[in-house]
Scaffold this motif. Structure first.
Motif, PDB file in Angstrom:
ATOM      1  N   VAL A 181       7.175   5.826  -0.616  1.00 61.93           N
ATOM      2  CA  VAL A 181       6.050   5.803   0.318  1.00 61.93           C
ATOM      3  C   VAL A 181       5.195   7.031   0.067  1.00 61.93           C
ATOM      4  CG1 VAL A 181       5.389   5.509   2.728  1.00 61.93           C
ATOM      5  CG2 VAL A 181       7.700   4.949   1.998  1.00 61.93           C
ATOM      6  N   HIS A 182       3.898   6.858   0.036  1.00 67.37           N
ATOM      7  CA  HIS A 182       3.013   7.991  -0.228  1.00 67.37           C
ATOM      8  C   HIS A 182       1.836   8.058   0.732  1.00 67.37           C
ATOM      9  CE1 HIS A 182       4.896   9.220  -4.055  1.00 67.37           C
ATOM     10  NE2 HIS A 182       5.225   7.940  -4.135  1.00 67.37           N
ATOM     11  N   ILE A 183       1.446   9.278   1.045  1.00 70.87           N
ATOM     12  CA  ILE A 183       0.214   9.522   1.797  1.00 70.87           C
ATOM     13  C   ILE A 183      -0.934   9.290   0.825  1.00 70.87           C
ATOM     14  CG2 ILE A 183      -1.170  11.354   2.859  1.00 70.87           C
ATOM     15  CD1 ILE A 183       1.474  12.612   3.820  1.00 70.87           C
ATOM     16  N   SER A 184      -1.881   8.446   1.207  1.00 63.67           N
ATOM     17  CA  SER A 184      -2.889   8.040   0.227  1.00 63.67           C
ATOM     18  C   SER A 184      -3.704   9.206  -0.312  1.00 63.67           C
ATOM     19  CB  SER A 184      -3.792   6.951   0.799  1.00 63.67           C
ATOM     20  OG  SER A 184      -4.233   7.267   2.083  1.00 63.67           O
ATOM     21  N   TYR A 233       5.616   0.731  -4.401  1.00 60.58           N
ATOM     22  CA  TYR A 233       4.939   1.940  -3.921  1.00 60.58           C
ATOM     23  C   TYR A 233       4.128   1.571  -2.699  1.00 60.58           C
ATOM     24  CZ  TYR A 233       6.205   4.000  -8.383  1.00 60.58           C
ATOM     25  OH  TYR A 233       6.920   4.470  -9.458  1.00 60.58           O
ATOM     26  N   ILE A 234       4.482   2.150  -1.557  1.00 58.49           N
ATOM     27  CA  ILE A 234       3.723   1.888  -0.328  1.00 58.49           C
ATOM     28  C   ILE A 234       2.774   3.066  -0.103  1.00 58.49           C
ATOM     29  CG2 ILE A 234       3.832   1.452   2.153  1.00 58.49           C
ATOM     30  CD1 ILE A 234       6.621   0.352   1.818  1.00 58.49           C
ATOM     31  N   VAL A 235       1.521   2.740   0.161  1.00 59.38           N
ATOM     32  CA  VAL A 235       0.495   3.775   0.301  1.00 59.38           C
ATOM     33  C   VAL A 235      -0.237   3.583   1.634  1.00 59.38           C
ATOM     34  CG1 VAL A 235      -1.611   4.698  -0.751  1.00 59.38           C
ATOM     35  CG2 VAL A 235       0.221   3.824  -2.225  1.00 59.38           C
ATOM     36  N   GLY A 236      -0.449   4.672   2.354  1.00 54.72           N
ATOM     37  CA  GLY A 236      -1.174   4.569   3.622  1.00 54.72           C
ATOM     38  C   GLY A 236      -1.490   5.946   4.171  1.00 54.72           C
ATOM     39  N   TYR A 293       0.849   5.192   7.221  1.00 55.02           N
ATOM     40  CA  TYR A 293       1.855   5.866   6.393  1.00 55.02           C
ATOM     41  C   TYR A 293       3.217   5.850   7.113  1.00 55.02           C
ATOM     42  CZ  TYR A 293       4.489   9.870   4.565  1.00 55.02           C
ATOM     43  OH  TYR A 293       5.477  10.686   4.084  1.00 55.02           O
ATOM     44  N   HIS A 294       3.182   6.121   8.400  1.00 52.17           N
ATOM     45  CA  HIS A 294       4.452   6.109   9.158  1.00 52.17           C
ATOM     46  C   HIS A 294       5.092   4.719   9.175  1.00 52.17           C
ATOM     47  CE1 HIS A 294       2.812   9.831  11.472  1.00 52.17           C
ATOM     48  NE2 HIS A 294       3.344  10.159  10.309  1.00 52.17           N
ATOM     49  N   ALA A 295       4.269   3.690   9.262  1.00 51.49           N
ATOM     50  CA  ALA A 295       4.814   2.321   9.205  1.00 51.49           C
ATOM     51  C   ALA A 295       5.404   2.062   7.824  1.00 51.49           C
ATOM     52  CB  ALA A 295       3.729   1.304   9.538  1.00 51.49           C
ATOM     53  N   GLY A 296       4.829   2.694   6.822  1.00 54.13           N
ATOM     54  CA  GLY A 296       5.346   2.567   5.457  1.00 54.13           C
ATOM     55  C   GLY A 296       6.719   3.198   5.304  1.00 54.13           C
TER      56      GLY A 296
END
Ligand code: M6R
Length: 359
Positions: A79-82, A51-54, A59-62
């Motif tokens: 990938v999620h927007i934190s 799970y990538i969070v940013g 977020y875009h890099a995720g």
């Protein structure tokens, strides 16, 4: 100190080739193999889902990172927007592993997620530019971006550094799991090509300055379109243009245009197509034609191997998984010159702070 640069943003765009080289120096051995903390790799290897969070640019890099992890490690990656994840947590897999992306390491929205992750005893990694930042201290592991201080509010070199480091990590993880795609992925050679490729784009920046004047100076809005990785870069390109030049910009999956948004295209609306993926290049070109037939002024950003006669910006070829590292650079420069030509404060756009420490 920004030296002879009028703004930090331009300096930071210019530093990107060196950031690529620095990451190779720090994270690759002399033979070009990734050197990554074994414990971190073991934790990640046990995970059944990443799970990538940013937030924002991170977020875009995720979004790009997820493609890298899925391709090189075969591990499903979300990938999620934190700020969304914090209060609307998706159903997690049995063995999740969390990656926090944050230039500053201080973003409150991302920290809120990390607090919950720690409370549930899940392992995590923070990829950040700032040693000892909150997100670094509170995660199980940290990898530093080594990009040098990023001062401009608009993030540039942190985005490319995050993607390059995700690529190195995905290569390491895939290789440790005997994934053939990862074994064949020559990360050292690729980062070298990326560094010289970014430099070539920067050296030709006067063309982008002219394009910014011609297409963006007097437009209220603009569209970046692309498919798959090109769509991810479109989102980042649009954010850059919005935040420093105040042009209302949208990053769009090019196939979605005809499902509604194409109604916004008028005579003279700039539409920038990002075309770096062989599988979808022809489709995005057709979508661009559809907007042109409705009056759009189109600009194309493509790679040498996919280029056609009338393309505007031609990027050197690199592995298709890494094209975002190149295709984003002209969009950073287009945003920079638009802001500059409008006489705006490029480094300190209105209403924004460099690190967002409130939710
Ligand atoms: O420090 P972080 O990477 O956590 O910051 C996340 C966003 O606030 C940041 O990327 C923001 O979107 C930038 N101003 C974009 O240029």
């Amino acid at each position: 100190d920004k030296g002879t640069y009028p703004f930090y943003m331009l300096k930071e765009i210019d530093e990107q080739p060196n950031v690529m080289r620095k990451l190779a120096q720090v994270y690759l051995s002399e033979t070009g193999e990734p050197v990554i903390n074994e414990k971190l790799l073991n934790s990640m290897k046990q995970a059944d889902r990443i799970y990538i969070v940013g937030a924002g640019t991170s977020y875009h890099a995720g979004l790009v990172g997820a493609r890298l992890f899925e391709n090189l490690t075969q591990t499903p990656t979300e990938v999620h927007i934190s700020s969304e994840f914090a209060y609307e947590q998706p159903i997690l897999s049995k063995k999740p592993f969390f990656i926090f992306l944050s230039q500053s390491g201080e973003t409150a929205d991302s920290r809120e997620v990390l607090v919950n992750v720690n409370a549930a005893n899940y392992e995590s990694l923070t990829i950040t530019n700032v040693q000892n930042s909150t997100l670094s201290r509170e995660a199980t592991y940290t990898l530093l971006l080594h990009a040098g201080p990023e001062i401009a509010v608009a993030s540039t070199k942190a985005y490319t550094a995050q993607i390059a480091l995700e690529a190195i990590l995905a290569k390491a993880l895939g290789e440790s799991d005997n994934q053939i795609v990862a074994q064949r992925f020559n990360i050292r050679q690729q980062l070298g090509l990326v560094a010289t490729g970014i430099q070539a784009i920067i050296d030709a920046k006067s063309k982008l300055e002219d394009m910014a004047k011609k297409y963006f100076l007097n437009t209220p809005n603009a569209f970046y379109i692309g498919r798959s990785l090109d769509w991810s870069v479109s989102l980042e390109a649009a954010l850059k243009l919005k935040e420093i030049s105040y042009v209302q910009a949208e990053g769009f999956a090019s196939g979605e245009l005809k499902h509604g948004t194409i109604a916004l295209i008028e005579d003279g609306t700039p539409v920038i197509g990002i075309i770096t993926q062989a599988k979808t290049a022809g489709l995005t070109r057709s979508n661009l034609q559809e907007t042109m037939a409705r009056g759009a002024k189109i600009i194309t950003i493509t790679t040498e191997s996919l280029a056609k006669k009338d393309d505007d910006i031609i990027l050197p070829d690199v592995d298709e998984l890494l094209t975002p590292l190149l295709s984003v650079v002209p969009t950073q420069l287009l945003a920079y010159y638009t802001s500059l030509n409008k006489g705006l404060d490029v480094d300190k756009p209105r209403n924004l702070a460099k690190s967002v420490t409130v939710e």
